[in-house]
Design an enzyme around this catalytic site. Structure first.
Site, mmCIF file in Angstrom:
data_model
loop_
_atom_site.group_PDB
_atom_site.id
_atom_site.type_symbol
_atom_site.label_atom_id
_atom_site.label_comp_id
_atom_site.label_asym_id
_atom_site.label_seq_id
_atom_site.Cartn_x
_atom_site.Cartn_y
_atom_site.Cartn_z
ATOM 1 N N SER A 43 0.844 -1.202 0.000
ATOM 2 C CA SER A 43 0.000 0.000 0.000
ATOM 3 C C SER A 43 0.874 1.245 0.000
ATOM 4 O O SER A 43 2.017 1.213 0.452
ATOM 5 C CB SER A 43 -0.864 0.046 1.268
ATOM 6 O OG SER A 43 -1.688 -1.071 1.353
ATOM 7 N N CYS A 60 -5.731 7.784 -6.163
ATOM 8 C CA CYS A 60 -4.457 8.047 -5.490
ATOM 9 C C CYS A 60 -3.877 9.449 -5.593
ATOM 10 O O CYS A 60 -3.324 9.937 -4.612
ATOM 11 C CB CYS A 60 -3.429 7.020 -5.950
ATOM 12 S SG CYS A 60 -3.914 5.362 -5.453
ATOM 13 N N LEU A 80 1.945 0.652 -10.670
ATOM 14 C CA LEU A 80 1.072 0.381 -11.822
ATOM 15 C C LEU A 80 0.025 1.479 -11.968
ATOM 16 O O LEU A 80 -0.391 2.095 -10.987
ATOM 17 C CB LEU A 80 0.387 -0.985 -11.674
ATOM 18 C CG LEU A 80 -0.668 -1.190 -10.591
ATOM 19 C CD1 LEU A 80 -2.042 -0.664 -10.974
ATOM 20 C CD2 LEU A 80 -0.792 -2.658 -10.273
HETATM 21 P P1 NAD Z 1 -8.878 -1.294 -2.989
HETATM 22 O O1 NAD Z 1 -9.827 -0.517 -2.181
HETATM 23 O O2 NAD Z 1 -9.213 -1.646 -4.409
HETATM 24 O O3 NAD Z 1 -8.506 -2.664 -2.252
HETATM 25 C C1 NAD Z 1 -8.188 -2.752 -0.906
HETATM 26 C C2 NAD Z 1 -8.813 -4.024 -0.354
HETATM 27 O O4 NAD Z 1 -8.320 -4.239 0.972
HETATM 28 C C3 NAD Z 1 -10.324 -3.993 -0.219
HETATM 29 O O5 NAD Z 1 -10.888 -5.029 -0.998
HETATM 30 C C4 NAD Z 1 -10.599 -4.177 1.278
HETATM 31 O O6 NAD Z 1 -11.749 -4.956 1.535
HETATM 32 C C5 NAD Z 1 -9.351 -4.894 1.703
HETATM 33 N N1 NAD Z 1 -9.058 -4.775 3.147
HETATM 34 C C6 NAD Z 1 -8.931 -3.643 3.879
HETATM 35 N N2 NAD Z 1 -8.596 -3.941 5.155
HETATM 36 C C7 NAD Z 1 -8.519 -5.302 5.222
HETATM 37 C C8 NAD Z 1 -8.202 -6.209 6.265
HETATM 38 N N3 NAD Z 1 -7.882 -5.786 7.489
HETATM 39 N N4 NAD Z 1 -8.235 -7.535 5.996
HETATM 40 C C9 NAD Z 1 -8.550 -7.983 4.756
HETATM 41 N N5 NAD Z 1 -8.833 -7.164 3.720
HETATM 42 C C10 NAD Z 1 -8.818 -5.838 3.955
HETATM 43 O O7 NAD Z 1 -7.516 -0.468 -2.969
HETATM 44 P P2 NAD Z 1 -6.373 -0.431 -4.102
HETATM 45 O O8 NAD Z 1 -6.762 0.492 -5.193
HETATM 46 O O9 NAD Z 1 -5.980 -1.829 -4.413
HETATM 47 O O10 NAD Z 1 -5.195 0.289 -3.301
HETATM 48 C C11 NAD Z 1 -4.497 -0.365 -2.261
HETATM 49 C C12 NAD Z 1 -3.260 0.450 -1.915
HETATM 50 O O11 NAD Z 1 -2.393 0.503 -3.060
HETATM 51 C C13 NAD Z 1 -3.543 1.905 -1.542
HETATM 52 O O12 NAD Z 1 -2.639 2.294 -0.555
HETATM 53 C C14 NAD Z 1 -3.247 2.661 -2.827
HETATM 54 O O13 NAD Z 1 -2.816 3.986 -2.570
HETATM 55 C C15 NAD Z 1 -2.113 1.864 -3.412
HETATM 56 N N6 NAD Z 1 -1.995 1.922 -4.885
HETATM 57 C C16 NAD Z 1 -3.102 1.856 -5.677
HETATM 58 C C17 NAD Z 1 -2.966 1.862 -7.061
HETATM 59 C C18 NAD Z 1 -4.158 1.804 -7.961
HETATM 60 O O14 NAD Z 1 -3.992 1.963 -9.158
HETATM 61 N N7 NAD Z 1 -5.355 1.587 -7.476
HETATM 62 C C19 NAD Z 1 -1.696 1.899 -7.635
HETATM 63 C C20 NAD Z 1 -0.580 1.954 -6.785
HETATM 64 C C21 NAD Z 1 -0.737 1.953 -5.416
HETATM 65 C C1 UGA Z 2 -1.357 6.732 -11.112
HETATM 66 C C2 UGA Z 2 0.125 6.618 -11.488
HETATM 67 O O1 UGA Z 2 0.264 6.829 -12.892
HETATM 68 C C3 UGA Z 2 0.675 5.245 -11.106
HETATM 69 O O2 UGA Z 2 2.069 5.185 -11.363
HETATM 70 C C4 UGA Z 2 0.425 4.991 -9.611
HETATM 71 O O3 UGA Z 2 0.867 3.715 -9.242
HETATM 72 C C5 UGA Z 2 -1.059 5.129 -9.329
HETATM 73 O O4 UGA Z 2 -1.514 6.451 -9.735
HETATM 74 C C6 UGA Z 2 -1.399 5.011 -7.874
HETATM 75 O O5 UGA Z 2 -0.563 5.195 -7.028
HETATM 76 O O6 UGA Z 2 -2.574 4.760 -7.667
HETATM 77 P P1 UGA Z 2 -3.635 5.899 -12.181
HETATM 78 O O7 UGA Z 2 -4.242 6.880 -11.251
HETATM 79 O O8 UGA Z 2 -4.162 4.515 -12.196
HETATM 80 O O9 UGA Z 2 -2.063 5.775 -11.889
HETATM 81 O O10 UGA Z 2 -3.732 6.436 -13.676
HETATM 82 P P2 UGA Z 2 -2.962 7.595 -14.475
HETATM 83 O O11 UGA Z 2 -2.683 7.106 -15.827
HETATM 84 O O12 UGA Z 2 -1.835 8.147 -13.717
HETATM 85 O O13 UGA Z 2 -4.103 8.710 -14.600
HETATM 86 C C7 UGA Z 2 -4.538 9.447 -13.474
HETATM 87 C C8 UGA Z 2 -5.482 10.541 -13.941
HETATM 88 O O14 UGA Z 2 -4.772 11.542 -14.666
HETATM 89 C C9 UGA Z 2 -6.583 10.052 -14.885
HETATM 90 O O15 UGA Z 2 -7.780 10.713 -14.597
HETATM 91 C C10 UGA Z 2 -6.061 10.452 -16.255
HETATM 92 O O16 UGA Z 2 -7.084 10.631 -17.197
HETATM 93 C C11 UGA Z 2 -5.375 11.772 -15.921
HETATM 94 N N1 UGA Z 2 -4.322 12.157 -16.885
HETATM 95 C C12 UGA Z 2 -3.241 11.355 -17.069
HETATM 96 C C13 UGA Z 2 -4.433 13.368 -17.550
HETATM 97 O O17 UGA Z 2 -5.403 14.118 -17.372
HETATM 98 N N2 UGA Z 2 -3.436 13.737 -18.414
HETATM 99 C C14 UGA Z 2 -2.334 12.957 -18.624
HETATM 100 O O18 UGA Z 2 -1.457 13.361 -19.419
HETATM 101 C C15 UGA Z 2 -2.235 11.741 -17.936
#
Ligand code: NAD
Ligand code: UGA
Length: 460
Positions: free
Chosen positions: A132, A277, A164
């Site tokens: 996370s 995020c 990602l």
């Molecule tokens: P999400 O909400 O999709 O998934 C989190 C899951 O954790 C949920 O399904 C929830 O039920 C589960 N959960 C929470 N507490 C729990 C517990 N105690 N036991 C078991 N399950 C539990 O969240 P996400 O988008 O996967 O993001 C997770 C983390 O990764 C965040 O910190 C986010 O900032 C980071 N992150 C997200 C992305 C992205 O693209 N979504 C990319 C990079 C990093």
């Molecule tokens: C972003 C980062 O790109 C990832 O590297 C990171 O892991 C992730 O956040 C995270 O920590 O959750 P994500 O939010 O999935 O990924 O998607 P992006 O492609 O970054 O787009 C984010 C937002 O910016 C979207 O609404 C997209 O449409 C917008 N965007 C992106 C713009 O408006 N202009 C751009 O040039 C690029």
């Protein structure tokens, strides 16, 4: 230490795709992805791969290959914690909604609950991996909880933030720009780092795996997101300047992006960035800076969010002004609801904020998105504004019939299908005069104008 059994707590947008790739590339490691949400786990186990809880191009193929062999989805959290040598924590870390830090700090209650549960259940030594996104020095807090609640087991903590992006997650996982692993600078810490490096070495070249201390790894994740968002707010702020001066933002983006020191990525103007995020991580960075008395630093990063809100608001105002000036029916078609194309994720999507602004002016909205369902849209609106008038929200499974009754269409998500010529054919059916507000600059201005449309893009 050779890892044989992994448990990942959190089967969300990160846990599901990340573990499916780790399992696919390491057939000798058993990977159990656990979650307390039984519906989500049932969806990950569904026979019909169209029903997976996360839509991501390429994901179902990888799931099909590994699920039931060495990849398992389960609600038996304690059992799989107990069996694991390595535990990834992939739970959500949303912005705090109450208490000190409300509206800014990351809420670590899910992380802390995991640490407590791991401590209570564990009977053998374990490596705990923070997947996370967390504030810098969170690993210290995790360590404290673990050692306070279990004195018999050795826990090594690693930070391995995920980079990602949704919509391209499988490609990002398959060929990551870098894998970042932070750990303790002690012999045990180094052994833990090596164990995780070995898992990634199954498919990631050694030179792309970067190891650092724990705090650098944690802070790099927040910083990477802040830098990416900062580029979008920079280009979005200039889109307004372009509208006032006659410069074209697409031409400006191209011209500056060709400078190898600037680069072309993340210079696409939009109605505003969304996603779970960027906002939360910047708020967190602002909170950390402010707590340390670094007001100027906090203020600098906070401006990114100011510009993002401003971009959404000014897009909404243009539509409202157009309706009022022309005395149009108070009704708009939205194309797109997801925060970007190729995902069913709607968290913090600009569409939610624009819709709320229009609904507050008594404007009805007809929404079409190829991957987002009606209940999700309604719950997004309700979450932002519990007083929302949902009688003015109409979700379309196919938008065609509504085109006739509307003068205004707004593009909120850049889904490829909205670029097709077929759409301009359908647009032709709209009430005249007709306006397209292109919040993603994906349509061709000249083509639309040639069939009698008023095209309003961003910064052009
Ligand atoms: P999400 O909400 O999709 O998934 C989190 C899951 O954790 C949920 O399904 C929830 O039920 C589960 N959960 C929470 N507490 C729990 C517990 N105690 N036991 C078991 N399950 C539990 O969240 P996400 O988008 O996967 O993001 C997770 C983390 O990764 C965040 O910190 C986010 O900032 C980071 N992150 C997200 C992305 C992205 O693209 N979504 C990319 C990079 C990093
Ligand atoms: C972003 C980062 O790109 C990832 O590297 C990171 O892991 C992730 O956040 C995270 O920590 O959750 P994500 O939010 O999935 O990924 O998607 P992006 O492609 O970054 O787009 C984010 C937002 O910016 C979207 O609404 C997209 O449409 C917008 N965007 C992106 C713009 O408006 N202009 C751009 O040039 C690029």
């Amino acid at each position: 230490m050779k890892i044989k059994n992994i448990c990942c707590i959190g089967a969300g947008y990160v846990g599901g795709p990340t573990m499916s790739i780790i399992a696919q590339k390491n057939p000798n490691i058993r990977v159990n992805v656990v979650d307390m949400n039984a519906d989500k786990i049932a969806a990950w186990n569904s026979k019909n791969l169209d029903n997976l809880p996360v839509f991501e191009p390429g994901l179902s193929k990888v799931i099909k290959e590994s699920r039931g062999k060495n990849l398992f989805f389960s609600t038996e959290v304690n059992k799989h914690i107990d069996e694991a040598d390595m535990i990834f924590i992939s739970v959500n870390t949303p912005t705090q909604t109450s208490g000190e830090g409300k509206g800014y700090a990351a809420d670590l209650k899910y992380i802390e609950a995991c640490a407590k549960q791991i401590a209570e259940v564990s009977r053998t030594d374990k490596i705990i991996v923070e997947k996370s996104t967390v504030p810098v020095r969170t690993s210290e807090k995790i360590k404290e909880i673990l050692s306070l609640n279990n004195k018999d087991v050795d826990f090594q903590i690693l930070s391995n933030p995920e980079f990602l992006a949704e919509g391209t997650a499988m490609r990002d996982l398959e060929i990551p720009d870098r894998v970042l692993i932070g750990g303790d600078n002690s012999p045990n810490g180094q052994r833990a780092i090596d164990s995780l490096v070995n898992i990634y070495l199954s498919w990631v070249p050694k030179e792309n795996i970067l190891t650092t201390n724990l705090w650098s790894s944690e802070l790099s994740k927040l910083t990477a997101n802040a830098f990416l968002a900062q580029r979008i707010s920079s280009i979005n702020s200039l889109s307004e300047l372009c509208e006032e001066t006659g410069a074209d933002i697409e031409e400006v983006s191209k011209a500056i992006g060709m400078d190898s020191r600037i680069g072309p990525s993340f210079l696409k103007t939009s109605v505003g960035f969304g996603g779970s995020c960027f906002q939360k991580d910047i708020l967190n960075l602002v909170y950390i800076s402010r707590s340390l008395g670094l007001e100027k630093v906090a203020h600098y990063w906070e401006q990114i969010l100011e510009i993002n809100k401003h971009q959404r608001d000014r897009f909404s105002k243009k539509i409202i002004k157009c309706i009022n000036d022309n005395n149009f029916n108070k009704s708009v078609i939205f194309l797109g609801w997801a925060f970007k194309k190729d995902t069913n994720d709607t968290r913090e999507s600009a569409a939610i904020y624009v819709a709320n602004n229009l609904l507050n002016e008594g404007i009805s909205i007809h929404i079409y998105d190829p991957k987002v369902n009606s209940s999700q849209i309604k719950s997004d609106l309700f979450l932002l504004n519990p007083n929302v008038d949902t009688s003015k929200v109409n979700i379309l499974s196919k938008p065609n019939s509504y085109f006739k009754k509307n003068n205004i269409i707004a593009i909120l998500t850049e889904w490829d299908e909205f670029r097709d010529y077929a759409w301009t054919q359908i647009f032709k059916k709209m009430s005249k005069p007709a306006y397209v507000f292109d919040g993603r600059n994906i349509l061709e201005k000249e083509k639309l104008e040639s069939i009698g449309f008023n095209y309003i893009g961003l910064g052009r």
